[in-house]
Design a protein around this motif. Sequence first.
Motif, PDB file in Angstrom:
ATOM      1  N   ARG A   1       0.824  -1.207   0.000  1.00 32.14           N
ATOM      2  CA  ARG A   1       0.000   0.000   0.000  1.00 32.14           C
ATOM      3  C   ARG A   1       0.862   1.262   0.000  1.00 32.14           C
ATOM      4  NH1 ARG A   1      -1.423   3.194   4.004  1.00 32.14           N
ATOM      5  NH2 ARG A   1      -0.760   1.683   5.590  1.00 32.14           N
TER       6      ARG A   1
ATOM      7  N   GLN B   1      -3.730   1.743 -11.986  1.00 31.70           N
ATOM      8  CA  GLN B   1      -4.992   1.410 -11.344  1.00 31.70           C
ATOM      9  C   GLN B   1      -5.287  -0.080 -11.465  1.00 31.70           C
ATOM     10  OE1 GLN B   1      -8.582   2.904 -13.111  1.00 31.70           O
ATOM     11  NE2 GLN B   1      -9.671   2.924 -11.162  1.00 31.70           N
ATOM     12  N   VAL B   2      -5.104  -0.639 -12.654  1.00 35.04           N
ATOM     13  CA  VAL B   2      -5.384  -2.064 -12.861  1.00 35.04           C
ATOM     14  C   VAL B   2      -4.471  -2.918 -11.983  1.00 35.04           C
ATOM     15  CG1 VAL B   2      -5.314  -3.945 -14.550  1.00 35.04           C
ATOM     16  CG2 VAL B   2      -6.284  -1.732 -15.199  1.00 35.04           C
TER      17      VAL B   2
ATOM     18  N   SER C   1      -2.882  -2.095  -9.158  1.00 35.44           N
ATOM     19  CA  SER C   1      -3.111  -1.918  -7.723  1.00 35.44           C
ATOM     20  C   SER C   1      -4.360  -2.636  -7.231  1.00 35.44           C
ATOM     21  CB  SER C   1      -3.216  -0.427  -7.382  1.00 35.44           C
ATOM     22  OG  SER C   1      -4.332   0.165  -8.044  1.00 35.44           O
ATOM     23  N   GLN C   2      -5.235  -3.063  -8.154  1.00 32.77           N
ATOM     24  CA  GLN C   2      -6.452  -3.757  -7.759  1.00 32.77           C
ATOM     25  C   GLN C   2      -6.218  -5.236  -7.462  1.00 32.77           C
ATOM     26  OE1 GLN C   2      -9.050  -2.946 -11.069  1.00 32.77           O
ATOM     27  NE2 GLN C   2      -9.697  -0.957 -10.260  1.00 32.77           N
ATOM     28  N   SER C   3      -5.039  -5.759  -7.790  1.00 32.53           N
ATOM     29  CA  SER C   3      -4.783  -7.177  -7.552  1.00 32.53           C
ATOM     30  C   SER C   3      -4.578  -7.445  -6.063  1.00 32.53           C
ATOM     31  CB  SER C   3      -3.549  -7.638  -8.328  1.00 32.53           C
ATOM     32  OG  SER C   3      -3.248  -8.979  -8.015  1.00 32.53           O
TER      33      SER C   3
END
Length: 581
Positions: A51, A303-304, A306-308
């Motif tokens: 994070r 963005q894609v 960081s969503q994992s």
Amino acid sequence: MPGTKRFQHVIETPEPGKWELSGYEAALPITEKSNPLTRDLYKADAEQIVRLLGQCDPEIFQEEGQVMPTCQLNSESTLTTMVQVAGKVQEVLKEPEGGAGGAEWRGTSGRMAFLMSVSFNQLMIGLGQKPLYTYLIAGGDRSVMASREGTEDSALDGIEELKKVAAGKKRVIVIGISVGLSAPFVAGQMDYCMDNPAVFLPVLMGFNPVSTARNDPIEDWSSTFREIAEQMQKLQRKQKAFVLNPATGPEGLNGSSRIKGGSATKILLETLLLAAHKTADRSIAASPRCFLEILRTSEWAHQVTSQSPKIAALMKQVSTSLEKKGVDLVGWQTLGIIAIMDGVECIHTFGADFQDVHGFLIGDHSDMFNQKAELINQGPHFCLSQEYFLTSIPEIDTVVFIFTPDDNLKEVQMLVEQVKEKTSNIQALAHSTVGQSLPTPLKKLFPSIISITWPLLFFEYDGEFIQKFQHELSAKWVLNTRFGQPKARCIESLLQVIHFPQPLLDDIRAAPISFHVQAAHEKEQVIPIALLSLLFRCSIPEAQAYLAAAPSVREAVGSALTRPGRKRNADLLETLDRAVP
């Protein structure tokens, strides 16, 4: 500039941070400052590290600073320079005897030049055009595969290498990348280009203001880096030289330019060159809107990625593997280059041994390197063959496979099956587009897969390359995040020694620094024991026993550094000689 405010950011980027205030660590260049966003990184667990580091990357795309007058990546001044440079690139693309060269220094910048050269030559070949890109890296091809200190310190070496690749060219654009505006290898090339304007156009790329560029004397040159950059700024008014130096903020790991600096370099180069190619084919000039459209795809990549939810889990497994042996990163095509870059750069970022993290490039790479035969002759560490990879895996290694459904999945499956005969510690990082899926037999081989699915891009031919660039950038972000753990492990080892034999509970970890200092005053040889515990990967009592059996601290640490399997011992022992009597 028209169009610069028309695009909304895909992700919400941080407000201008503390690092932008004029008094914040004022003596340091931006790339060397500490990042306030990661001030608690040293006491973070895996999820928190993911994070915290993830919060730093969006600073690459933030709006122009309102507190400190620096130029950001999407600022009007940066876009204006990119439009001008793209116009010069278009001129070279139309000249069959021209050439576009990347003049780079050691480390991330040089390896990024290698990646860009491979990518854009593939683009040109796909369009039926003659490939024009050449990479230069201080230390030659060996520096692509292994970290080599000191090779960037000679301005004259940089000039001689540039002369070799530019021989016979009528017009050459030289893009010199030095993240901190400090490398003599690049400085000499930029100065030489300014002295020979009939052939060369120098473009300097970095992420500090010119006023903070390195101003120390260069041993084999008459000008400092700052003086050369200032002269380039003057020539920029006549478009005889260019300086591209947007501020992207400090690194998440203080001074580690491989992370954010490497990502920003990749984004800036791909945006600039892809826009130049795209508009050259249409015989039109590149516009700010074109650049912003491509930059937007890089924001989307963050963005894609960081969503994992599985990145932290991968990081934990890799950290456990590093405690015992090592990690092998295996990639196909340019994702293999990302794997190699990440493995090599762990050595200086985290003090890793070359065997701790090792990258492998699978598939045809015969036309990628300048001098592949010379590279292979350097020994097994420089070997790229699949056969060497299979023979080099210890049973306790973790192997991470990085691929897409567009790769040869039969080859991927066969290699995974062979690896599983040696180790069960395997993971996958797979990129796919909406509508694509991996074969069930292949998926069943992995206990866990980080599967990142990308939306369809309705661009023309450049869409395929934008998608490929997104895959590479995403893989880089995942691997960068994953290797934040070794620094935390050093802190953990130190705290374990300070409070041994008391268990290191969460309330102790969260205690003020003064608490740990007071406890350390009651112990002896805290740092040598912690260091031996890390080097031998052993328990605190075992480290104490190693130290007690050695005639001196120097001998104990020296034996750890010279044990079988460790490299780079000469440099480390020289440092040890200076530090330990």
